[in-house]
Design a protein around this motif. Structure first.
Motif, PDB file in Angstrom:
ATOM      1  N   THR A  65       2.713   1.696  -3.285  1.00  0.00           N
ATOM      2  CA  THR A  65       1.795   2.182  -4.322  1.00  0.00           C
ATOM      3  C   THR A  65       1.521   3.666  -4.147  1.00  0.00           C
ATOM      4  N   MET A  77      -3.229  -3.526  -7.215  1.00  0.00           N
ATOM      5  CA  MET A  77      -3.370  -2.192  -6.612  1.00  0.00           C
ATOM      6  C   MET A  77      -3.270  -1.097  -7.665  1.00  0.00           C
ATOM      7  N   THR A 110       0.845  -1.201   0.000  1.00  0.00           N
ATOM      8  CA  THR A 110       0.000   0.000   0.000  1.00  0.00           C
ATOM      9  C   THR A 110       0.875   1.244   0.000  1.00  0.00           C
ATOM     10  N   LEU A 166      -7.666   0.831  -3.382  1.00  0.00           N
ATOM     11  CA  LEU A 166      -6.622  -0.147  -3.714  1.00  0.00           C
ATOM     12  C   LEU A 166      -7.241  -1.425  -4.257  1.00  0.00           C
TER      13      LEU A 166
END
Lengths: 330, 267
Positions: free
Chosen positions: B32, B60, B29, B235
Protein backbone atom coordinates in the motif's frame (compact mmCIF):
# COMPACT_ATOMS: atom_id res chain seq x y z
CA UNK A 1 -7.02 -43.91 -3.95
CA UNK A 2 -4.41 -41.39 -2.83
CA UNK A 3 -5.62 -37.78 -2.97
CA UNK A 4 -3.10 -37.07 -5.72
CA UNK A 5 -2.17 -40.39 -7.40
CA UNK A 6 1.43 -40.88 -8.49
CA UNK A 7 0.41 -40.96 -12.16
CA UNK A 8 -1.69 -37.77 -11.96
CA UNK A 9 -0.86 -34.71 -14.06
CA UNK A 10 0.72 -31.63 -12.55
CA UNK A 11 -2.44 -29.65 -11.71
CA UNK A 12 -4.45 -32.61 -10.46
CA UNK A 13 -7.27 -31.12 -8.35
CA UNK A 14 -7.20 -34.13 -6.00
CA UNK A 15 -9.39 -37.20 -6.19
CA UNK A 16 -11.72 -35.91 -3.50
CA UNK A 17 -12.23 -32.52 -5.16
CA UNK A 18 -15.51 -31.49 -6.83
CA UNK A 19 -13.43 -31.06 -9.98
CA UNK A 20 -12.06 -34.60 -9.89
CA UNK A 21 -12.12 -35.97 -13.44
CA UNK A 22 -13.75 -32.79 -14.74
CA UNK A 23 -10.97 -30.21 -14.58
CA UNK A 24 -9.00 -29.34 -17.72
CA UNK A 25 -5.95 -30.72 -15.93
CA UNK A 26 -7.63 -34.15 -15.90
CA UNK A 27 -7.46 -34.52 -19.68
CA UNK A 28 -5.30 -37.49 -20.51
CA UNK A 29 -4.97 -38.69 -16.93
CA UNK A 30 -5.32 -42.51 -16.63
CA UNK A 31 -7.60 -42.03 -13.60
CA UNK A 32 -9.94 -39.53 -15.26
CA UNK A 33 -12.85 -41.94 -15.77
CA UNK A 34 -12.67 -43.25 -12.21
CA UNK A 35 -12.65 -39.74 -10.79
CA UNK A 36 -15.42 -38.47 -13.06
CA UNK A 37 -17.63 -41.40 -12.01
CA UNK A 38 -17.29 -40.35 -8.36
CA UNK A 39 -15.81 -43.68 -7.32
CA UNK A 40 -12.69 -41.98 -6.03
CA UNK A 41 -14.74 -39.74 -3.73
CA UNK A 42 -15.58 -42.49 -1.28
CA UNK A 43 -14.60 -41.44 2.25
CA UNK A 44 -10.86 -41.54 2.63
CA UNK A 45 -10.00 -44.71 4.60
CA UNK A 46 -7.36 -42.65 6.37
CA UNK A 47 -10.12 -40.95 8.38
CA UNK A 48 -10.94 -44.25 10.12
CA UNK A 49 -7.25 -45.13 10.45
CA UNK A 50 -6.65 -41.78 12.11
CA UNK A 51 -9.66 -42.22 14.37
CA UNK A 52 -8.24 -45.50 15.60
CA UNK A 53 -4.72 -44.12 15.93
CA UNK A 54 -5.91 -41.16 17.99
CA UNK A 55 -8.08 -43.08 20.44
CA UNK A 56 -5.12 -42.65 22.79
CA UNK A 57 -5.38 -38.85 22.48
CA UNK A 58 -7.88 -37.42 24.96
CA UNK A 59 -8.25 -33.81 23.75
CA UNK A 60 -7.51 -32.14 20.40
CA UNK A 61 -7.32 -28.35 20.25
CA UNK A 62 -6.72 -26.26 17.12
CA UNK A 63 -5.02 -22.88 17.33
CA UNK A 64 -6.38 -20.76 14.47
CA UNK A 65 -6.41 -17.18 13.27
CA UNK A 66 -7.10 -16.29 9.69
CA UNK A 67 -4.52 -13.53 10.05
CA UNK A 68 -0.79 -14.15 9.85
CA UNK A 69 1.71 -13.03 12.43
CA UNK A 70 -0.68 -12.63 15.38
CA UNK A 71 1.03 -15.18 17.61
CA UNK A 72 -0.55 -18.56 16.87
CA UNK A 73 2.75 -20.46 17.05
CA UNK A 74 3.85 -18.48 20.09
CA UNK A 75 0.60 -19.35 21.88
CA UNK A 76 0.64 -23.00 20.73
CA UNK A 77 4.20 -23.44 21.99
CA UNK A 78 3.60 -21.78 25.33
CA UNK A 79 0.27 -23.50 25.89
CA UNK A 80 2.12 -26.78 25.35
CA UNK A 81 4.87 -25.78 27.80
CA UNK A 82 2.32 -24.72 30.40
CA UNK A 83 0.36 -27.96 30.11
CA UNK A 84 3.54 -30.02 30.22
CA UNK A 85 4.57 -28.36 33.49
CA UNK A 86 2.20 -30.90 35.04
CA UNK A 87 4.38 -34.04 34.96
CA UNK A 88 1.36 -36.28 35.06
CA UNK A 89 0.14 -35.02 31.68
CA UNK A 90 1.36 -36.08 28.23
CA UNK A 91 1.29 -33.23 25.71
CA UNK A 92 1.72 -33.29 21.93
CA UNK A 93 2.24 -30.29 19.64
CA UNK A 94 1.59 -30.73 15.91
CA UNK A 95 2.69 -27.99 13.51
CA UNK A 96 0.70 -28.12 10.25
CA UNK A 97 2.13 -24.89 8.84
CA UNK A 98 3.80 -26.68 5.95
CA UNK A 99 5.33 -23.64 4.21
CA UNK A 100 6.37 -21.66 7.28
CA UNK A 101 7.01 -24.07 10.17
CA UNK A 102 7.93 -21.92 13.18
CA UNK A 103 7.44 -24.47 15.95
CA UNK A 104 10.91 -26.12 15.80
CA UNK A 105 12.64 -22.78 16.37
CA UNK A 106 10.25 -21.61 19.09
CA UNK A 107 10.59 -24.93 20.92
CA UNK A 108 14.40 -24.91 20.66
CA UNK A 109 14.36 -27.98 18.41
CA UNK A 110 15.98 -26.65 15.23
CA UNK A 111 18.15 -29.24 13.56
CA UNK A 112 16.32 -32.19 15.12
CA UNK A 113 15.31 -35.01 12.81
CA UNK A 114 12.41 -37.44 12.87
CA UNK A 115 13.09 -41.17 13.29
CA UNK A 116 11.06 -44.03 11.91
CA UNK A 117 10.28 -47.16 13.88
CA UNK A 118 7.95 -50.15 13.50
CA UNK A 119 5.10 -48.21 15.07
CA UNK A 120 5.55 -45.16 12.84
CA UNK A 121 7.35 -41.82 12.99
CA UNK A 122 8.67 -40.85 16.38
CA UNK A 123 7.94 -37.25 17.31
CA UNK A 124 10.71 -35.13 18.79
CA UNK A 125 10.57 -34.81 22.58
CA UNK A 126 11.44 -31.44 24.08
CA UNK A 127 10.56 -32.74 27.55
CA UNK A 128 9.77 -36.31 28.66
CA UNK A 129 6.08 -35.46 28.42
CA UNK A 130 6.09 -32.97 25.53
CA UNK A 131 6.31 -34.33 21.96
CA UNK A 132 6.50 -32.19 18.83
CA UNK A 133 6.04 -32.87 15.11
CA UNK A 134 6.66 -30.42 12.29
CA UNK A 135 7.71 -30.55 8.66
CA UNK A 136 10.65 -28.51 9.90
CA UNK A 137 12.16 -31.79 11.18
CA UNK A 138 12.01 -33.29 7.68
CA UNK A 139 13.97 -30.47 6.01
CA UNK A 140 17.73 -30.74 5.85
CA UNK A 141 18.51 -27.02 5.66
CA UNK A 142 16.97 -23.82 7.06
CA UNK A 143 16.89 -22.51 3.49
CA UNK A 144 14.79 -25.41 2.16
CA UNK A 145 11.51 -24.13 0.75
CA UNK A 146 8.44 -26.35 0.69
CA UNK A 147 6.96 -25.32 -2.65
CA UNK A 148 3.93 -27.57 -2.64
CA UNK A 149 0.42 -27.20 -3.97
CA UNK A 150 -2.60 -28.07 -1.87
CA UNK A 151 -2.89 -31.81 -2.55
CA UNK A 152 0.68 -32.51 -1.51
CA UNK A 153 0.26 -30.47 1.68
CA UNK A 154 -2.91 -32.45 2.42
CA UNK A 155 -0.99 -35.70 2.04
CA UNK A 156 1.61 -34.54 4.55
CA UNK A 157 -1.04 -33.61 7.10
CA UNK A 158 -2.64 -37.04 6.65
CA UNK A 159 0.71 -38.66 7.37
CA UNK A 160 1.26 -36.52 10.45
CA UNK A 161 -2.03 -37.68 11.89
CA UNK A 162 -1.89 -41.30 10.77
CA UNK A 163 1.76 -42.22 10.90
CA UNK A 164 3.17 -40.40 13.92
CA UNK A 165 3.42 -42.58 17.00
CA UNK A 166 2.00 -40.13 19.54
CA UNK A 167 1.30 -42.72 22.22
CA UNK A 168 -0.98 -41.85 25.14
CA UNK A 169 -1.64 -38.12 25.01
CA UNK A 170 -3.79 -35.89 27.21
CA UNK A 171 -3.72 -32.84 24.91
CA UNK A 172 -2.85 -32.61 21.20
CA UNK A 173 -2.36 -28.96 20.26
CA UNK A 174 -2.43 -28.24 16.51
CA UNK A 175 -0.72 -25.06 15.30
CA UNK A 176 -2.02 -23.89 11.91
CA UNK A 177 -0.97 -21.42 9.19
CA UNK A 178 -3.12 -18.34 8.54
CA UNK A 179 -6.09 -18.68 6.19
CA UNK A 180 -9.00 -20.97 5.50
CA UNK A 181 -7.59 -23.31 2.90
CA UNK A 182 -6.11 -26.73 2.29
CA UNK A 183 -4.37 -27.19 5.63
CA UNK A 184 -7.48 -26.20 7.59
CA UNK A 185 -9.87 -28.27 5.51
CA UNK A 186 -7.55 -31.26 5.72
CA UNK A 187 -7.16 -31.09 9.47
CA UNK A 188 -10.93 -30.93 9.86
CA UNK A 189 -11.49 -33.70 7.31
CA UNK A 190 -8.90 -36.10 8.68
CA UNK A 191 -9.97 -35.50 12.28
CA UNK A 192 -13.67 -35.90 11.45
CA UNK A 193 -13.59 -39.43 12.82
CA UNK A 194 -11.40 -38.72 15.82
CA UNK A 195 -13.13 -35.44 16.76
CA UNK A 196 -11.88 -31.96 17.62
CA UNK A 197 -12.65 -30.51 21.06
CA UNK A 198 -12.47 -26.96 19.85
CA UNK A 199 -10.44 -24.07 18.56
CA UNK A 200 -8.70 -21.16 20.21
CA UNK A 201 -8.66 -18.10 17.98
CA UNK A 202 -5.78 -15.62 18.16
CA UNK A 203 -6.05 -12.03 16.99
CA UNK A 204 -4.40 -8.66 17.45
CA UNK A 205 -6.51 -5.59 18.30
CA UNK A 206 -6.71 -3.85 14.94
CA UNK A 207 -9.49 -4.21 12.35
CA UNK A 208 -7.06 -5.43 9.67
CA UNK A 209 -6.66 -8.54 11.86
CA UNK A 210 -10.24 -8.81 13.06
CA UNK A 211 -11.62 -8.79 9.51
CA UNK A 212 -9.64 -11.97 8.78
CA UNK A 213 -10.43 -13.48 12.17
CA UNK A 214 -14.18 -13.10 11.59
CA UNK A 215 -13.73 -15.20 8.44
CA UNK A 216 -11.94 -17.86 10.48
CA UNK A 217 -14.79 -17.89 12.98
CA UNK A 218 -17.23 -18.35 10.09
CA UNK A 219 -15.06 -21.24 8.92
CA UNK A 220 -15.31 -22.84 12.36
CA UNK A 221 -19.09 -22.48 12.25
CA UNK A 222 -19.30 -23.99 8.77
CA UNK A 223 -17.23 -27.03 9.68
CA UNK A 224 -18.80 -27.26 13.16
CA UNK A 225 -15.72 -26.73 15.31
CA UNK A 226 -16.62 -25.23 18.70
CA UNK A 227 -14.78 -21.96 19.35
CA UNK A 228 -13.41 -22.19 22.86
CA UNK A 229 -12.57 -18.51 22.87
CA UNK A 230 -10.52 -15.64 21.49
CA UNK A 231 -7.19 -14.26 22.70
CA UNK A 232 -6.17 -10.71 21.87
CA UNK A 233 -2.39 -10.69 21.48
CA UNK A 234 -0.05 -7.65 21.16
CA UNK A 235 -2.60 -5.74 23.22
CA UNK A 236 -0.74 -2.61 24.22
CA UNK A 237 2.94 -1.93 24.86
CA UNK A 238 4.34 -0.63 28.13
CA UNK A 239 7.48 1.42 27.58
CA UNK A 240 10.23 -0.04 29.77
CA UNK A 241 11.54 3.45 30.48
CA UNK A 242 8.57 5.68 31.23
CA UNK A 243 5.98 2.89 31.83
CA UNK A 244 3.37 4.61 29.65
CA UNK A 245 1.20 2.33 27.53
CA UNK A 246 1.01 2.78 23.75
CA UNK A 247 -1.47 1.04 21.46
CA UNK A 248 0.90 0.11 18.67
CA UNK A 249 -1.87 -1.93 17.06
CA UNK A 250 -4.87 0.22 17.93
CA UNK A 251 -8.31 -1.34 18.51
CA UNK A 252 -9.95 1.15 16.15
CA UNK A 253 -13.15 -0.90 15.92
CA UNK A 254 -13.29 -2.01 19.54
CA UNK A 255 -10.72 -4.79 19.37
CA UNK A 256 -11.39 -8.39 20.22
CA UNK A 257 -13.72 -7.38 23.02
CA UNK A 258 -16.31 -5.84 20.72
CA UNK A 259 -15.96 -8.66 18.20
CA UNK A 260 -16.53 -11.23 20.96
CA UNK A 261 -19.59 -9.34 22.21
CA UNK A 262 -21.03 -9.21 18.69
CA UNK A 263 -20.36 -12.88 18.05
CA UNK A 264 -21.19 -14.08 21.57
CA UNK A 265 -17.78 -15.66 22.08
CA UNK A 266 -15.62 -15.69 25.21
CA UNK A 267 -12.66 -13.33 25.28
CA UNK A 268 -10.14 -15.57 27.04
CA UNK A 269 -7.74 -12.72 27.71
CA UNK A 270 -5.37 -10.08 26.41
CA UNK A 271 -1.60 -10.40 26.18
CA UNK A 272 0.55 -7.26 25.98
CA UNK A 273 3.47 -6.76 23.60
CA UNK A 274 6.75 -7.62 25.27
CA UNK A 275 10.11 -7.70 23.45
CA UNK A 276 11.16 -10.56 25.71
CA UNK A 277 8.53 -12.80 24.07
CA UNK A 278 10.11 -12.42 20.64
CA UNK A 279 13.56 -12.93 22.10
CA UNK A 280 12.54 -16.11 23.93
CA UNK A 281 10.93 -17.47 20.77
CA UNK A 282 14.05 -16.73 18.75
CA UNK A 283 16.16 -18.50 21.35
CA UNK A 284 13.82 -21.47 21.61
CA UNK A 285 12.99 -20.93 25.27
CA UNK A 286 9.69 -20.60 27.08
CA UNK A 287 9.17 -17.03 28.27
CA UNK A 288 6.87 -18.47 30.95
CA UNK A 289 10.01 -19.78 32.66
CA UNK A 290 12.40 -17.05 31.42
CA UNK A 291 10.38 -14.08 32.70
CA UNK A 292 7.55 -15.60 34.78
CA UNK A 293 6.66 -12.30 36.48
CA UNK A 294 6.34 -10.31 33.25
CA UNK A 295 2.84 -8.97 32.50
CA UNK A 296 2.75 -11.12 29.34
CA UNK A 297 3.61 -14.33 31.23
CA UNK A 298 1.05 -13.51 33.90
CA UNK A 299 -1.56 -12.86 31.18
CA UNK A 300 -0.80 -16.24 29.59
CA UNK A 301 -1.09 -18.08 32.89
CA UNK A 302 -4.38 -16.33 33.61
CA UNK A 303 -5.68 -17.50 30.24
CA UNK A 304 -4.37 -21.05 30.35
CA UNK A 305 -5.10 -22.05 33.93
CA UNK A 306 -8.90 -21.62 34.07
CA UNK A 307 -9.24 -22.73 30.46
CA UNK A 308 -7.90 -26.18 31.16
CA UNK A 309 -9.26 -26.56 34.65
CA UNK A 310 -12.66 -27.14 33.18
CA UNK A 311 -12.14 -27.83 29.49
CA UNK A 312 -14.98 -30.29 29.32
CA UNK A 313 -17.47 -27.93 30.94
CA UNK A 314 -16.36 -24.97 28.84
CA UNK A 315 -16.54 -27.07 25.72
CA UNK A 316 -20.11 -28.04 26.40
CA UNK A 317 -21.17 -24.53 27.40
CA UNK A 318 -19.57 -22.74 24.48
CA UNK A 319 -20.60 -25.35 21.98
CA UNK A 320 -24.18 -24.96 23.16
CA UNK A 321 -23.97 -21.17 22.99
CA UNK A 322 -22.52 -21.35 19.51
CA UNK A 323 -25.26 -23.63 18.23
CA UNK A 324 -27.97 -21.61 20.04
CA UNK A 325 -26.76 -18.36 18.54
CA UNK A 326 -26.67 -19.97 15.12
CA UNK A 327 -30.24 -21.24 15.52
CA UNK A 328 -31.69 -17.91 16.69
CA UNK A 329 -29.92 -15.94 13.98
CA UNK A 330 -31.64 -17.92 11.23
CA UNK B 1 3.06 -9.61 -31.51
CA UNK B 2 0.08 -7.33 -31.12
CA UNK B 3 -1.15 -6.27 -27.70
CA UNK B 4 -4.19 -8.58 -27.67
CA UNK B 5 -1.90 -11.61 -27.82
CA UNK B 6 0.10 -10.36 -24.85
CA UNK B 7 -3.15 -9.94 -22.97
CA UNK B 8 -4.29 -7.57 -20.29
CA UNK B 9 -0.75 -6.77 -19.10
CA UNK B 10 0.42 -5.56 -22.50
CA UNK B 11 0.62 -1.94 -21.34
CA UNK B 12 2.06 -2.67 -17.89
CA UNK B 13 5.70 -1.58 -17.84
CA UNK B 14 6.87 -3.28 -14.63
CA UNK B 15 5.56 -6.08 -12.39
CA UNK B 16 6.85 -6.39 -8.83
CA UNK B 17 5.82 -9.07 -6.35
CA UNK B 18 5.69 -8.33 -2.62
CA UNK B 19 6.55 -11.57 -0.84
CA UNK B 20 7.44 -12.80 2.60
CA UNK B 21 6.98 -16.38 3.60
CA UNK B 22 6.04 -15.13 7.06
CA UNK B 23 2.57 -13.87 7.88
CA UNK B 24 1.84 -10.56 9.54
CA UNK B 25 5.13 -8.82 8.70
CA UNK B 26 3.51 -6.05 6.70
CA UNK B 27 3.36 -7.19 3.07
CA UNK B 28 0.02 -5.46 2.47
CA UNK B 29 1.18 -2.41 4.41
CA UNK B 30 4.38 -2.12 2.37
CA UNK B 31 2.46 -2.77 -0.88
CA UNK B 32 0.00 0.00 0.00
CA UNK B 33 2.68 2.51 0.98
CA UNK B 34 4.84 1.71 -2.06
CA UNK B 35 1.78 2.19 -4.27
CA UNK B 36 0.87 5.53 -2.68
CA UNK B 37 4.47 6.76 -2.86
CA UNK B 38 4.66 5.81 -6.54
CA UNK B 39 1.38 7.61 -7.27
CA UNK B 40 2.68 10.71 -5.50
CA UNK B 41 5.78 10.43 -7.70
CA UNK B 42 3.51 10.70 -10.75
CA UNK B 43 3.31 7.01 -11.68
CA UNK B 44 0.25 5.02 -12.73
CA UNK B 45 0.10 2.05 -10.38
CA UNK B 46 -1.89 -1.15 -10.03
CA UNK B 47 -2.24 -3.48 -7.05
CA UNK B 48 -3.19 -7.09 -7.61
CA UNK B 49 -4.16 -8.63 -4.25
CA UNK B 50 -3.85 -12.41 -4.51
CA UNK B 51 -4.38 -13.07 -0.79
CA UNK B 52 -7.72 -14.78 -1.33
CA UNK B 53 -8.31 -15.88 2.28
CA UNK B 54 -7.27 -12.63 3.93
CA UNK B 55 -7.52 -9.70 1.45
CA UNK B 56 -6.32 -6.59 3.29
CA UNK B 57 -5.79 -4.12 0.43
CA UNK B 58 -9.39 -2.86 -0.04
CA UNK B 59 -9.65 -1.66 3.57
CA UNK B 60 -6.17 -0.12 3.61
CA UNK B 61 -7.09 2.01 0.60
CA UNK B 62 -10.60 2.76 1.75
CA UNK B 63 -12.28 1.52 -1.40
CA UNK B 64 -15.21 -0.05 0.42
CA UNK B 65 -17.34 -2.55 -1.47
CA UNK B 66 -17.61 -1.36 -5.06
CA UNK B 67 -19.03 -3.52 -7.80
CA UNK B 68 -16.62 -4.97 -10.30
CA UNK B 69 -17.77 -4.32 -13.85
CA UNK B 70 -16.89 -5.95 -17.12
CA UNK B 71 -15.85 -4.19 -20.29
CA UNK B 72 -14.77 -5.50 -23.70
CA UNK B 73 -11.21 -5.90 -22.47
CA UNK B 74 -12.19 -7.78 -19.32
CA UNK B 75 -12.88 -6.89 -15.69
CA UNK B 76 -12.50 -3.22 -14.89
CA UNK B 77 -10.24 -2.71 -11.84
CA UNK B 78 -11.44 -0.58 -8.96
CA UNK B 79 -9.79 2.83 -8.76
CA UNK B 80 -8.76 4.20 -5.35
CA UNK B 81 -8.71 7.78 -6.64
CA UNK B 82 -10.82 9.93 -8.98
CA UNK B 83 -7.81 10.55 -11.26
CA UNK B 84 -7.52 6.77 -11.76
CA UNK B 85 -3.83 6.66 -10.92
CA UNK B 86 -4.21 3.65 -8.57
CA UNK B 87 -6.06 0.58 -9.86
CA UNK B 88 -6.83 -2.38 -7.62
CA UNK B 89 -8.15 -5.89 -7.98
CA UNK B 90 -8.91 -8.04 -4.95
CA UNK B 91 -11.26 -10.85 -4.04
CA UNK B 92 -12.46 -8.44 -1.38
CA UNK B 93 -14.50 -6.72 -4.12
CA UNK B 94 -16.21 -9.95 -5.14
CA UNK B 95 -17.55 -10.92 -1.71
CA UNK B 96 -21.05 -9.74 -0.85
CA UNK B 97 -20.42 -10.16 2.86
CA UNK B 98 -17.01 -8.96 4.04
CA UNK B 99 -17.02 -11.57 6.83
CA UNK B 100 -17.58 -14.35 4.31
CA UNK B 101 -14.78 -16.91 4.48
CA UNK B 102 -13.20 -18.04 1.22
CA UNK B 103 -12.77 -21.71 2.03
CA UNK B 104 -11.11 -22.91 -1.13
CA UNK B 105 -8.55 -25.57 -1.84
CA UNK B 106 -5.58 -24.88 -4.08
CA UNK B 107 -7.06 -25.57 -7.55
CA UNK B 108 -9.90 -23.10 -7.09
CA UNK B 109 -7.52 -20.42 -5.81
CA UNK B 110 -5.24 -21.10 -8.78
CA UNK B 111 -8.15 -20.64 -11.19
CA UNK B 112 -9.22 -17.27 -9.77
CA UNK B 113 -5.68 -15.94 -9.70
CA UNK B 114 -5.38 -16.94 -13.36
CA UNK B 115 -8.43 -14.80 -14.08
CA UNK B 116 -7.09 -11.90 -12.03
CA UNK B 117 -3.89 -11.88 -14.03
CA UNK B 118 -5.35 -12.50 -17.49
CA UNK B 119 -8.82 -10.99 -17.42
CA UNK B 120 -8.43 -7.65 -15.64
CA UNK B 121 -8.22 -4.68 -17.99
CA UNK B 122 -5.30 -2.97 -16.26
CA UNK B 123 -4.68 -0.61 -19.15
CA UNK B 124 -1.55 1.55 -19.04
CA UNK B 125 0.41 1.14 -15.83
CA UNK B 126 3.95 2.10 -14.91
CA UNK B 127 4.05 -0.60 -12.26
CA UNK B 128 1.82 -3.44 -11.08
CA UNK B 129 2.45 -4.51 -7.49
CA UNK B 130 1.30 -8.01 -6.53
CA UNK B 131 0.45 -8.45 -2.84
CA UNK B 132 0.68 -12.09 -1.79
CA UNK B 133 -0.31 -14.23 1.21
CA UNK B 134 2.44 -15.82 3.31
CA UNK B 135 3.92 -19.10 2.11
CA UNK B 136 5.26 -20.74 -1.02
CA UNK B 137 2.21 -22.50 -2.35
CA UNK B 138 -0.67 -22.40 -4.81
CA UNK B 139 -1.13 -18.62 -4.94
CA UNK B 140 2.56 -17.93 -5.54
CA UNK B 141 2.90 -20.62 -8.19
CA UNK B 142 -0.33 -19.48 -9.86
CA UNK B 143 0.84 -15.87 -10.08
CA UNK B 144 4.18 -16.83 -11.59
CA UNK B 145 2.69 -19.30 -14.07
CA UNK B 146 0.18 -16.74 -15.30
CA UNK B 147 2.78 -13.99 -15.48
CA UNK B 148 5.11 -16.21 -17.53
CA UNK B 149 4.03 -14.47 -20.75
CA UNK B 150 4.85 -11.13 -19.21
CA UNK B 151 8.11 -10.16 -17.58
CA UNK B 152 8.27 -10.15 -13.77
CA UNK B 153 10.84 -7.53 -12.83
CA UNK B 154 11.41 -8.98 -9.40
CA UNK B 155 10.26 -9.25 -5.81
CA UNK B 156 10.47 -7.12 -2.70
CA UNK B 157 10.73 -9.35 0.36
CA UNK B 158 9.35 -8.12 3.67
CA UNK B 159 10.49 -9.37 7.06
CA UNK B 160 10.43 -8.26 10.67
CA UNK B 161 13.71 -8.30 12.59
CA UNK B 162 13.33 -11.46 14.63
CA UNK B 163 14.70 -14.87 13.69
CA UNK B 164 11.29 -16.54 13.61
CA UNK B 165 10.47 -14.20 10.67
CA UNK B 166 13.77 -14.27 8.84
CA UNK B 167 13.67 -18.07 9.10
CA UNK B 168 10.59 -18.14 6.87
CA UNK B 169 11.89 -15.41 4.58
CA UNK B 170 15.01 -17.51 3.89
CA UNK B 171 12.69 -20.13 2.45
CA UNK B 172 10.97 -17.47 0.34
CA UNK B 173 14.38 -16.46 -0.99
CA UNK B 174 14.93 -20.08 -2.03
CA UNK B 175 11.52 -19.99 -3.74
CA UNK B 176 12.60 -16.90 -5.70
CA UNK B 177 15.85 -18.57 -6.75
CA UNK B 178 14.07 -21.75 -7.82
CA UNK B 179 11.47 -19.83 -9.82
CA UNK B 180 14.02 -17.39 -11.29
CA UNK B 181 12.42 -14.32 -9.68
CA UNK B 182 14.96 -11.56 -9.16
CA UNK B 183 15.11 -10.30 -5.58
CA UNK B 184 14.97 -6.51 -5.75
CA UNK B 185 15.68 -6.33 -2.04
CA UNK B 186 14.62 -6.92 1.55
CA UNK B 187 12.60 -4.53 3.72
CA UNK B 188 12.80 -4.85 7.49
CA UNK B 189 9.43 -3.75 8.84
CA UNK B 190 8.39 -3.11 12.48
CA UNK B 191 12.01 -2.15 13.09
CA UNK B 192 11.98 -0.53 16.49
CA UNK B 193 9.36 1.52 18.32
CA UNK B 194 9.95 5.06 19.52
CA UNK B 195 7.83 5.77 22.58
CA UNK B 196 5.74 8.89 21.88
CA UNK B 197 5.93 9.83 25.58
CA UNK B 198 9.67 9.67 26.24
CA UNK B 199 11.28 8.90 22.83
CA UNK B 200 12.95 5.73 24.14
CA UNK B 201 13.46 3.25 21.28
CA UNK B 202 12.37 -0.33 22.06
CA UNK B 203 13.17 -3.26 19.79
CA UNK B 204 9.79 -4.89 20.20
CA UNK B 205 10.46 -7.55 17.58
CA UNK B 206 14.22 -7.77 18.09
CA UNK B 207 16.72 -5.89 15.90
CA UNK B 208 18.79 -6.15 12.76
CA UNK B 209 17.54 -9.47 11.41
CA UNK B 210 16.52 -8.04 8.05
CA UNK B 211 19.91 -6.51 7.39
CA UNK B 212 21.69 -9.70 8.49
CA UNK B 213 19.47 -11.73 6.21
CA UNK B 214 20.32 -9.48 3.27
CA UNK B 215 24.04 -9.93 3.96
CA UNK B 216 23.68 -13.69 4.44
CA UNK B 217 21.85 -14.14 1.16
CA UNK B 218 23.66 -11.51 -0.91
CA UNK B 219 20.50 -9.46 -1.35
CA UNK B 220 20.05 -5.70 -1.39
CA UNK B 221 18.88 -4.26 1.93
CA UNK B 222 16.21 -1.74 0.93
CA UNK B 223 15.77 -0.25 4.39
CA UNK B 224 13.96 -0.40 7.73
CA UNK B 225 10.48 0.86 8.49
CA UNK B 226 9.78 1.56 12.19
CA UNK B 227 6.77 0.37 14.18
CA UNK B 228 4.58 3.44 13.93
CA UNK B 229 1.13 3.57 15.52
CA UNK B 230 0.28 6.48 13.20
CA UNK B 231 0.93 4.23 10.19
CA UNK B 232 -1.23 1.46 11.67
CA UNK B 233 -4.01 3.91 12.49
CA UNK B 234 -4.09 5.50 9.02
CA UNK B 235 -4.18 2.05 7.41
CA UNK B 236 -7.10 1.13 9.67
CA UNK B 237 -8.91 4.22 8.46
CA UNK B 238 -7.89 3.77 4.83
CA UNK B 239 -6.17 7.16 4.79
CA UNK B 240 -3.00 8.15 2.92
CA UNK B 241 -0.25 8.06 5.57
CA UNK B 242 2.29 9.73 3.26
CA UNK B 243 0.04 12.75 2.74
CA UNK B 244 -0.92 12.92 6.41
CA UNK B 245 2.55 12.58 7.96
CA UNK B 246 5.23 13.73 5.48
CA UNK B 247 7.56 14.87 8.30
CA UNK B 248 7.74 11.47 9.97
CA UNK B 249 10.78 9.17 9.93
CA UNK B 250 8.45 6.46 8.58
CA UNK B 251 7.76 8.65 5.53
CA UNK B 252 11.51 9.09 4.98
CA UNK B 253 12.11 5.34 5.28
CA UNK B 254 9.38 4.49 2.79
CA UNK B 255 10.53 7.14 0.31
CA UNK B 256 14.07 5.78 0.36
CA UNK B 257 12.80 2.26 -0.29
CA UNK B 258 10.65 3.47 -3.21
CA UNK B 259 13.57 5.36 -4.75
CA UNK B 260 15.83 2.32 -4.56
CA UNK B 261 13.17 0.08 -6.08
CA UNK B 262 12.52 2.57 -8.91
CA UNK B 263 16.25 2.83 -9.66
CA UNK B 264 16.57 -0.93 -9.91
CA UNK B 265 13.56 -1.09 -12.25
CA UNK B 266 14.90 1.62 -14.53
CA UNK B 267 18.41 0.12 -14.56
Amino acid sequence: MADVPNDAPEHCPGTSSDQAGKSSACQGCPNQNICASGAAKAPDPAIEEIRQKLTSVKHKILVLSGKGGVGKSTFSAHLSHALASDDSKEIALLDVDICGPSIPKIMGLEGEQVHQSGSGWSPVYVEDNLAVMSIGFLLSSPDDAVIWRGPKKNGMIKQFLRDVDWGEVDYLIVDTPPGTSDEHLSIVQYLSGAGIDGAVIITTPQEVSLQDVRKEIRFCKKVKIPVIGVIENMSGFVCPKCKNTSQIFPPTTGGAQRMCEELNLPLLGRVPLDPRIGRSCDEGRSFLTEVPDSPAAVAYQNIIFPFFCSLKTLHLVYFSLFIYTDVISH
Amino acid sequence: MDSSEKGSLAQVKHVVLVLSGKGGVGKSTITTELALALVHAGKKVGILDVDLCGPSIPRMLSVGKPEVHQCDAGWVPVYADPQQKLAIMSIGFLLEDSDEAVIWRGPKKTALIGQFVSDVAWGELDILLVDTPPGTSDEHLAVLENLRKHRVDGAVLVTTPQAVSTGDVRREITFCKKTAVKILGIVENMSGFVCPHCSECSNVFSKGGGEELAKLTGSVFLGSVPLDPLLTATLEEGRDFLQAFPESSTYTAISQIVNTVLSSLDA
